[in-house]
Design a protein around this motif. Structure first.
Motif, PDB file in Angstrom:
ATOM      1  N   ARG A  34      -3.588   6.326  -2.276  1.00 16.69           N
ATOM      2  CA  ARG A  34      -2.856   5.163  -1.816  1.00 16.69           C
ATOM      3  C   ARG A  34      -2.552   4.222  -2.976  1.00 16.69           C
ATOM      4  O   ARG A  34      -3.373   4.041  -3.887  1.00 16.69           O
ATOM      5  CB  ARG A  34      -3.634   4.430  -0.717  1.00 16.69           C
ATOM      6  CG  ARG A  34      -4.977   3.869  -1.128  1.00 16.69           C
ATOM      7  CD  ARG A  34      -5.583   3.035  -0.002  1.00 16.69           C
ATOM      8  NE  ARG A  34      -6.903   2.543  -0.337  1.00 16.69           N
ATOM      9  CZ  ARG A  34      -8.033   3.142   0.056  1.00 16.69           C
ATOM     10  NH1 ARG A  34      -7.988   4.250   0.782  1.00 16.69           N
ATOM     11  NH2 ARG A  34      -9.202   2.627  -0.301  1.00 16.69           N
ATOM     12  N   PRO A  35      -1.376   3.596  -2.944  1.00 18.30           N
ATOM     13  CA  PRO A  35      -0.991   2.657  -4.000  1.00 18.30           C
ATOM     14  C   PRO A  35      -1.899   1.439  -4.014  1.00 18.30           C
ATOM     15  O   PRO A  35      -2.533   1.102  -3.018  1.00 18.30           O
ATOM     16  CB  PRO A  35       0.443   2.264  -3.626  1.00 18.30           C
ATOM     17  CG  PRO A  35       0.901   3.324  -2.682  1.00 18.30           C
ATOM     18  CD  PRO A  35      -0.323   3.789  -1.958  1.00 18.30           C
ATOM     19  N   GLY A  36      -1.961   0.780  -5.161  1.00 20.67           N
ATOM     20  CA  GLY A  36      -2.758  -0.424  -5.265  1.00 20.67           C
ATOM     21  C   GLY A  36      -2.249  -1.490  -4.316  1.00 20.67           C
ATOM     22  O   GLY A  36      -1.055  -1.655  -4.120  1.00 20.67           O
ATOM     23  N   GLY A  37      -3.176  -2.222  -3.715  1.00 21.00           N
ATOM     24  CA  GLY A  37      -2.794  -3.290  -2.789  1.00 21.00           C
ATOM     25  C   GLY A  37      -2.673  -2.825  -1.356  1.00 21.00           C
ATOM     26  O   GLY A  37      -2.496  -3.641  -0.445  1.00 21.00           O
ATOM     27  N   GLN A  38      -2.755  -1.519  -1.134  1.00 25.68           N
ATOM     28  CA  GLN A  38      -2.650  -0.989   0.226  1.00 25.68           C
ATOM     29  C   GLN A  38      -4.055  -0.653   0.727  1.00 25.68           C
ATOM     30  O   GLN A  38      -4.812   0.042   0.056  1.00 25.68           O
ATOM     31  CB  GLN A  38      -1.763   0.255   0.234  1.00 25.68           C
ATOM     32  CG  GLN A  38      -1.197   0.608   1.598  1.00 25.68           C
ATOM     33  CD  GLN A  38      -0.173   1.733   1.498  1.00 25.68           C
ATOM     34  OE1 GLN A  38      -0.401   2.707   0.779  1.00 25.68           O
ATOM     35  NE2 GLN A  38       0.946   1.603   2.205  1.00 25.68           N
ATOM     36  N   SER A  39      -4.400  -1.148   1.914  1.00 26.63           N
ATOM     37  CA  SER A  39      -5.747  -0.934   2.435  1.00 26.63           C
ATOM     38  C   SER A  39      -5.846   0.418   3.117  1.00 26.63           C
ATOM     39  O   SER A  39      -4.837   1.045   3.464  1.00 26.63           O
ATOM     40  CB  SER A  39      -6.108  -2.047   3.424  1.00 26.63           C
ATOM     41  OG  SER A  39      -5.284  -1.949   4.583  1.00 26.63           O
ATOM     42  N   ALA A  40      -7.073   0.840   3.341  1.00 24.23           N
ATOM     43  CA  ALA A  40      -7.308   2.131   3.987  1.00 24.23           C
ATOM     44  C   ALA A  40      -6.793   2.144   5.417  1.00 24.23           C
ATOM     45  O   ALA A  40      -6.471   3.209   5.959  1.00 24.23           O
ATOM     46  CB  ALA A  40      -8.796   2.452   3.958  1.00 24.23           C
ATOM     47  N   ASP A  41      -6.709   0.958   6.047  1.00 26.88           N
ATOM     48  CA  ASP A  41      -6.235   0.887   7.436  1.00 26.88           C
ATOM     49  C   ASP A  41      -4.726   1.122   7.533  1.00 26.88           C
ATOM     50  O   ASP A  41      -4.225   1.474   8.597  1.00 26.88           O
ATOM     51  CB  ASP A  41      -6.571  -0.489   8.034  1.00 26.88           C
ATOM     52  CG  ASP A  41      -8.079  -0.710   8.105  1.00 26.88           C
ATOM     53  OD1 ASP A  41      -8.809   0.299   8.180  1.00 26.88           O
ATOM     54  OD2 ASP A  41      -8.520  -1.874   8.063  1.00 26.88           O
ATOM     55  N   GLU A  42      -4.013   0.907   6.438  1.00 24.47           N
ATOM     56  CA  GLU A  42      -2.555   1.006   6.475  1.00 24.47           C
ATOM     57  C   GLU A  42      -2.037   2.411   6.231  1.00 24.47           C
ATOM     58  O   GLU A  42      -0.865   2.692   6.474  1.00 24.47           O
ATOM     59  CB  GLU A  42      -1.942   0.069   5.414  1.00 24.47           C
ATOM     60  CG  GLU A  42      -2.261  -1.405   5.617  1.00 24.47           C
ATOM     61  CD  GLU A  42      -1.678  -2.255   4.502  1.00 24.47           C
ATOM     62  OE1 GLU A  42      -0.437  -2.276   4.361  1.00 24.47           O
ATOM     63  OE2 GLU A  42      -2.458  -2.867   3.752  1.00 24.47           O
ATOM     64  N   THR A  43      -2.874   3.318   5.745  1.00 23.27           N
ATOM     65  CA  THR A  43      -2.391   4.643   5.359  1.00 23.27           C
ATOM     66  C   THR A  43      -3.489   5.685   5.502  1.00 23.27           C
ATOM     67  O   THR A  43      -4.685   5.348   5.536  1.00 23.27           O
ATOM     68  CB  THR A  43      -1.903   4.632   3.897  1.00 23.27           C
ATOM     69  OG1 THR A  43      -1.488   5.943   3.535  1.00 23.27           O
ATOM     70  CG2 THR A  43      -2.981   4.162   2.943  1.00 23.27           C
TER      71      THR A  43
END
Length: 338
Positions: free
Chosen positions: A44-53
């Motif tokens: 996952r890209p930086g700034g993206q939380s585990a809940d979003e992807t």
């Protein structure tokens, strides 16, 4: 061509073999892009939380892969740079397991830094120099990280040693510290000192011939500078052309010596053939010797005569006084009656 293209199924070939062959073919076609895609669609890209992807962190991906997070991030950054250039899709558009058209393998080295040293100031300088030379930065970084291997190649291979010498000469022009170190090494190495002396002698001799050929001037043994006769200048041009045609690796010492000796002999012959020049040459030589003798005598000091006195000193000075008296009388006689 995509990384999802399946290898042709062949009867009797185990599935693991087919998978290995498929992965190998993908890498052969696309180089590091095949693996960078696996990172790009799974991390996952930086700034993206585990809940979003559904994607995982680089650390977790590295643990699953059995390698270091730093290695994963090098692939991640390579993909990111390529995405900024429009070569591949951005991370946000990729889903786990998705396949996309991959760039040609030739483009991979321009984006991937296989070594962490590439991120340092030193690594950046090496990368920049490699790009200027038209080679892959990874090659230059590998050499820089293994000086012992570089030394072995220089010692064993003349062409590598030649390339190293050329590189040092280019660098030494802008590196005063290296200039000092090399000069010190030469001064402390007898073989190098002799080689430098030989090359300096050859360069001086070539310079003597070049002065005649290009400037049309000769310097006599006594130190006079005169216009060179046409015949003598033509001969100098001939020798100079032979010297200029030598191959880069060919020893110019012998050719330079022959050209120098030839031109010196021709200069002497030119002077001797002209009565006026011959007299002027003797006069110049006399003045030069007289000036040197005068300077040497003027440097003598007798403030501590009591400490240095020897009978032999007085005897030699008396003999010198007689010789000077004889010389003065000869010159006055040549001048004629006043």
């Amino acid at each position: 061509m995509t990384s999802s293209e399946d290898a042709a199924t062949r009867p009797g070939v185990p599935d693991p073999v087919e998978r290995d062959a498929h992965d190998f073919g993908a890498y052969a076609r696309n180089g590091g892009w095949a693996f960078a895609l696996k990172v790009a669609r799974s991390v996952r890209p930086g700034g993206q939380s585990a809940d979003e992807t559904r994607k995982v962190s680089a650390k977790e991906f590295a643990e699953l892969a059995g390698c270091s997070p730093e290695r994963v991030m090098r692939y991640y950054k390579a993909w990111d740079k390529a995405a900024d250039d429009g070569l591949v899709p951005h991370f946000e558009t990729l889903l786990p397991g998705a396949d996309v058209e991959l760039p040609d393998s030739d483009a991979w080295p321009a984006y991937y830094a296989s070594r962490s040293s590439a991120a340092s100031e030193r690594g950046a300088a090496i990368t920049e120099a490699a790009e200027a030379e038209g080679i892959r930065p990874t090659k230059a970084l590998e050499v820089a990280e293994n000086p012992t291997a570089l030394r072995a190649a220089i010692l064993a291979d003349p062409s590598t040693a030649k390339a190293a010498r050329a590189a040092l000469l280019d660098r030494v022009k802008e590196d005063p510290a290296l200039q000092t170190e090399l000069a010190r090494d030469i001064a402390r190495t007898d073989e190098l000192k002799k080689a430098v002396a030989t090359e300096n002698r050859a360069a001086d001799r070539i310079g003597y011939v070049r002065q005649i050929a290009e400037k049309g001037q000769i310097r006599t043994p006594a130190g006079q500078t005169l216009d060179a006769p046409a015949r003598l200048r033509s001969e100098a041009e001939r020798h100079l052309s032979l010297l200029d045609e030598l191959d880069e690796g060919e020893d110019a010492g012998e050719w330079a010596a022959e050209a120098y000796d030839t031109m010196r002999n021709l200069v002497v012959e030119t002077v001797e053939a002209d009565p006026e020049l011959r007299v002027q040459e003797r006069r110049t030589k006399f003045y030069s010797s007289l000036q040197k003798a005068t300077k040497v005598f003027e440097e003598l000091t007798f403030d501590d005569a009591d400490d240095i006195y020897e009978d032999d000193m007085v005897q030699r000075l008396e003999e010198l006084q007689q010789a000077i008296g004889t010389a003065i009388a000869a010159l006055r006689g040549a001048a004629g009656p006043e």
